[in-house]
Scaffold this motif. Structure first.
Motif, mmCIF file in Angstrom:
data_model
loop_
_atom_site.group_PDB
_atom_site.id
_atom_site.type_symbol
_atom_site.label_atom_id
_atom_site.label_comp_id
_atom_site.label_asym_id
_atom_site.label_seq_id
_atom_site.Cartn_x
_atom_site.Cartn_y
_atom_site.Cartn_z
ATOM 1 N N UNK A 96 50.561 41.688 -23.570
ATOM 2 C CA UNK A 96 49.997 41.136 -24.797
ATOM 3 C C UNK A 96 49.604 39.671 -24.606
ATOM 4 N N UNK A 97 50.511 38.874 -24.087
ATOM 5 C CA UNK A 97 50.229 37.445 -23.913
ATOM 6 C C UNK A 97 49.002 37.239 -23.032
ATOM 7 N N UNK A 98 48.914 37.991 -21.953
ATOM 8 C CA UNK A 98 47.800 37.832 -21.026
ATOM 9 C C UNK A 98 46.482 38.368 -21.584
ATOM 10 N N UNK A 99 46.546 39.103 -22.685
ATOM 11 C CA UNK A 99 45.318 39.571 -23.331
ATOM 12 C C UNK A 99 44.679 38.480 -24.183
ATOM 13 N N UNK A 100 45.407 37.409 -24.455
ATOM 14 C CA UNK A 100 44.879 36.305 -25.258
ATOM 15 C C UNK A 100 44.023 35.389 -24.383
ATOM 16 N N UNK A 114 48.935 26.027 -29.219
ATOM 17 C CA UNK A 114 48.745 25.474 -27.888
ATOM 18 C C UNK A 114 47.277 25.468 -27.449
ATOM 19 N N UNK A 115 46.452 26.329 -27.992
ATOM 20 C CA UNK A 115 45.061 26.412 -27.577
ATOM 21 C C UNK A 115 44.203 25.312 -28.195
ATOM 22 N N UNK A 122 42.493 32.666 -22.170
ATOM 23 C CA UNK A 122 42.963 31.550 -21.336
ATOM 24 C C UNK A 122 44.459 31.542 -21.038
ATOM 25 N N UNK A 123 45.183 32.594 -21.371
ATOM 26 C CA UNK A 123 46.621 32.629 -21.079
ATOM 27 C C UNK A 123 46.827 33.046 -19.631
ATOM 28 N N UNK A 124 47.665 32.291 -18.952
ATOM 29 C CA UNK A 124 48.012 32.559 -17.547
ATOM 30 C C UNK A 124 49.517 32.719 -17.424
ATOM 31 N N UNK A 125 49.909 33.597 -16.531
ATOM 32 C CA UNK A 125 51.321 33.791 -16.241
ATOM 33 C C UNK A 125 51.749 32.819 -15.151
ATOM 34 N N UNK A 126 52.909 32.215 -15.334
ATOM 35 C CA UNK A 126 53.518 31.332 -14.339
ATOM 36 C C UNK A 126 55.000 31.672 -14.273
ATOM 37 N N UNK A 127 55.726 30.911 -13.497
ATOM 38 C CA UNK A 127 57.164 31.130 -13.395
ATOM 39 C C UNK A 127 57.506 32.079 -12.272
ATOM 40 N N UNK A 162 56.658 32.987 -17.480
ATOM 41 C CA UNK A 162 56.219 32.279 -18.670
ATOM 42 C C UNK A 162 54.721 32.457 -18.815
ATOM 43 N N UNK A 163 54.235 32.310 -20.022
ATOM 44 C CA UNK A 163 52.812 32.445 -20.299
ATOM 45 C C UNK A 163 52.337 31.147 -20.931
ATOM 46 N N UNK A 164 51.256 30.646 -20.394
ATOM 47 C CA UNK A 164 50.757 29.321 -20.768
ATOM 48 C C UNK A 164 49.265 29.390 -21.068
ATOM 49 N N UNK A 165 48.825 28.532 -21.975
ATOM 50 C CA UNK A 165 47.404 28.340 -22.211
ATOM 51 C C UNK A 165 47.130 26.859 -21.964
#
Length: 100
Positions: A9-13, A98-99, A15-20, A26-29
């Motif tokens: 779900x998070x990665x479907x938004x 955050x966006x 500019x969200x990228x997975x890190x960690x 974690x998911x970051x924009x």
């Protein structure tokens, strides 16, 4: 909701990228935290303080704020008992904040 579903779900938004790490993704924009897995059942989500109380009041079994997070724009989502739509709502709030 599983951690894998959270990630999808998070990665479907936009500019969200997975890190960690694999165990604590974690998911970051734009390098700003949206959500991070604390453990397999606890997701830390960054939400506006102005909206946090509403989440806690509407979904008291799904979200909490431990003392260490009271001064921060964060809630914990308890994945083993939260409904997916509730978690997605909180992730959406974090993404919007955050966006900007």
């Amino acid at each position: 909701m599983t951690p894998e579903e959270v990630g999808r779900y998070a990665e479907s938004l936009p500019d969200v990228k997975r890190k960690g790490t694999e165990s604590r993704p974690g998911w970051y924009v734009h390098d700003r935290l949206v959500a991070r897995l604390h453990d397999e059942n606890t997701l830390v989500i960054r939400v506006p303080l102005s909206r946090r109380d509403s989440l806690l009041e509407r979904y008291p079994d799904s979200f909490g704020v431990p003392p260490r997070m009271e001064a921060h724009h964060k809630v914990e989502a308890y994945l083993d008992r939260a409904q997916p739509r509730e978690v997605c709502e909180a992730i959406d709030l974090a993404w919007q904040m955050q966006a900007e």
